[in-house]
Design an enzyme around this catalytic site. Structure first.
Site, PDB file in Angstrom:
ATOM      1  N   GLN A 201      17.511  91.671  54.911  1.00 45.32           N
ATOM      2  CA  GLN A 201      17.701  91.257  56.300  1.00 45.32           C
ATOM      3  C   GLN A 201      16.317  91.185  56.943  1.00 45.32           C
ATOM      4  O   GLN A 201      15.762  92.204  57.361  1.00 45.32           O
ATOM      5  CB  GLN A 201      18.597  92.260  57.032  1.00 45.32           C
ATOM      6  CG  GLN A 201      19.915  92.552  56.322  1.00 45.32           C
ATOM      7  CD  GLN A 201      20.878  91.374  56.369  1.00 45.32           C
ATOM      8  OE1 GLN A 201      21.291  90.933  57.447  1.00 45.32           O
ATOM      9  NE2 GLN A 201      21.250  90.871  55.199  1.00 45.32           N
ATOM     10  N   GLY A 242      27.101  92.564  64.883  1.00 46.90           N
ATOM     11  CA  GLY A 242      26.649  92.210  63.546  1.00 46.90           C
ATOM     12  C   GLY A 242      25.480  91.250  63.534  1.00 46.90           C
ATOM     13  O   GLY A 242      25.132  90.618  64.538  1.00 46.90           O
ATOM     14  N   HIS A 243      24.891  91.106  62.359  1.00 47.18           N
ATOM     15  CA  HIS A 243      23.664  90.315  62.196  1.00 47.18           C
ATOM     16  C   HIS A 243      23.871  88.849  62.583  1.00 47.18           C
ATOM     17  O   HIS A 243      24.908  88.253  62.331  1.00 47.18           O
ATOM     18  CB  HIS A 243      23.112  90.430  60.774  1.00 47.18           C
ATOM     19  CG  HIS A 243      24.049  89.999  59.685  1.00 47.18           C
ATOM     20  ND1 HIS A 243      23.738  90.163  58.361  1.00 47.18           N
ATOM     21  CD2 HIS A 243      25.277  89.427  59.714  1.00 47.18           C
ATOM     22  CE1 HIS A 243      24.728  89.695  57.625  1.00 47.18           C
ATOM     23  NE2 HIS A 243      25.671  89.241  58.425  1.00 47.18           N
ATOM     24  N   ASN A 244      22.854  88.304  63.230  1.00 44.47           N
ATOM     25  CA  ASN A 244      22.811  86.901  63.651  1.00 44.47           C
ATOM     26  C   ASN A 244      23.853  86.530  64.691  1.00 44.47           C
ATOM     27  O   ASN A 244      24.079  85.342  64.942  1.00 44.47           O
ATOM     28  CB  ASN A 244      22.904  85.957  62.450  1.00 44.47           C
ATOM     29  CG  ASN A 244      21.660  86.006  61.579  1.00 44.47           C
ATOM     30  OD1 ASN A 244      21.686  86.599  60.501  1.00 44.47           O
ATOM     31  ND2 ASN A 244      20.569  85.411  62.045  1.00 44.47           N
TER      32      ASN A 244
END
Length: 332
Positions: A201, A242-244
């Site tokens: 990540q 969460g990511h993005n």
């Protein structure tokens, strides 16, 4: 102890005083717990009935109230009692924890970090290489801010929070205790050799101005680019982003709710407590997701969805009513 007359409080609220009280007001309190020298509020007509048994000498009320304050009691009529009460709470708020010195000697600050004028850093804090902090930032004890982060003016970070490397916070933000900004996104793929391969990540988190993030919440860094929270977002305790994921301006997420990866929220979206949003979905401007809902499809702007799986709130209520009737009929 701070005390105010009813007139002094109304100087701030700019409402209309009905009745009057000679008592100095010592604190705000809810109707059923208020003492004689305290002020309360009535934010909805359904609570008018509680006034007759309240000991409060004053209340902030909406303009449509239909009762009178009574002897030696006063109302301040305003357009929005909830907002007005927030102003009163500010008047009575105790001071925040004090710093005996601006930068505690036990704080570890890298030589290449930049610390703005008026910034305070508490005991045991760690400020990493090439961190840039604006003016009048407050860093409470045991905060960790890793390499190359930027922290905007007037931002407050409470004890135990962690801001991981290359993340950026705007001005006037509040990060509550033990929140984590920039932890790795949850990225794994099946792998014959290792069972599950970790997906690096390598992105970051970018947080706008006037954002508040609650205790023990986590905003994960992007896999490629940035997880983004727009200006004015308010995130409750124990929330997962969460990511993005990308949040527009003035979004609200209540406690225990969560966004999977790559979710997009428009401006002014409200997510109820314990609601879950599936990855790669878009929730349109002004949409509302009811508490405990599970969202598996995109939600149009302005829509209200409810249930598990989430559907239009009106349809969900009809479904629940139908199930209730069915159970009742089968029990006869």
């Amino acid at each position: 102890m701070k005390t105010y007359s009813i007139a002094e409080i109304n100087e701030v609220l700019q409402g209309v005083i009905v009745g009057g009280t000679s008592l100095k007001i010592t604190a705000p309190e809810q109707l059923d717990l208020a003492k004689q020298s305290e002020i309360s509020f009535i934010g909805h007509k359904k609570y008018e009935k509680l006034w007759s048994t309240s000991n409060a000498c004053a209340a902030i009320v909406n303009e449509d109230i239909s009762i009178e304050p009574g002897e030696n009691k006063a109302f301040i009529k305003v357009k929005n009692a909830d907002l007005a009460m927030s102003q009163v709470l500010e008047m009575f708020a105790p001071p925040t924890p004090l710093f005996a010195i601006d930068i505690h000697p036990s704080a570890i600050i890298d030589a290449n970090a930049t610390i703005g004028v008026g910034t305070k850093i508490g005991a045991g804090a760690y400020i990493g290489p090439n961190v840039k902090m604006g003016e009048n930032v407050t860093i409470y004890p045991n905060v960790t801010i890793l390499d190359e982060c930027t922290i905007g003016n007037n931002t407050v970070i409470w004890p135990g929070a962690v801001i991981r490397e290359r993340c950026h916070l705007g001005n006037d933000c509040i990060i509550h205790p033990n929140a984590t900004i920039g932890a790795d996104g949850f990225g794994f793929r099946p792998c014959p050799q290792r069972g599950l391969a970790k997906i690096p990540q390598i992105g970051n988190v970018v947080i706008g101005n006037n954002v508040e993030i609650g205790a023990n919440s986590s905003v994960d860094r992007g896999k490629f680019s940035s997880t983004i929270l727009g200006d004015g977002c308010k995130i409750d305790n124990l929330v997962q982003i969460g990511h993005n994921s990308k949040l527009g301006k003035f979004c609200i997420m209540a406690g225990n709710s969560g966004l999977a990866g790559s979710v997009t929220l428009g401006d002014g979206v409200m997510i109820g407590g314990s609601a879950s949003i599936k990855d790669h979905l878009t929730i349109g401007d002004g949409a509302i997701v009811g508490a405990g809902s599970g969202v598996a499809n995109n939600v149009e702007a302005g829509k209200v969805v409810l249930g598990y799986p989430a559907v239009d709130a009106r349809d969900a209520l009809k479904q629940w009513a139908a199930i209730k009737r069915l159970v009742k009929d089968n029990s006869k």
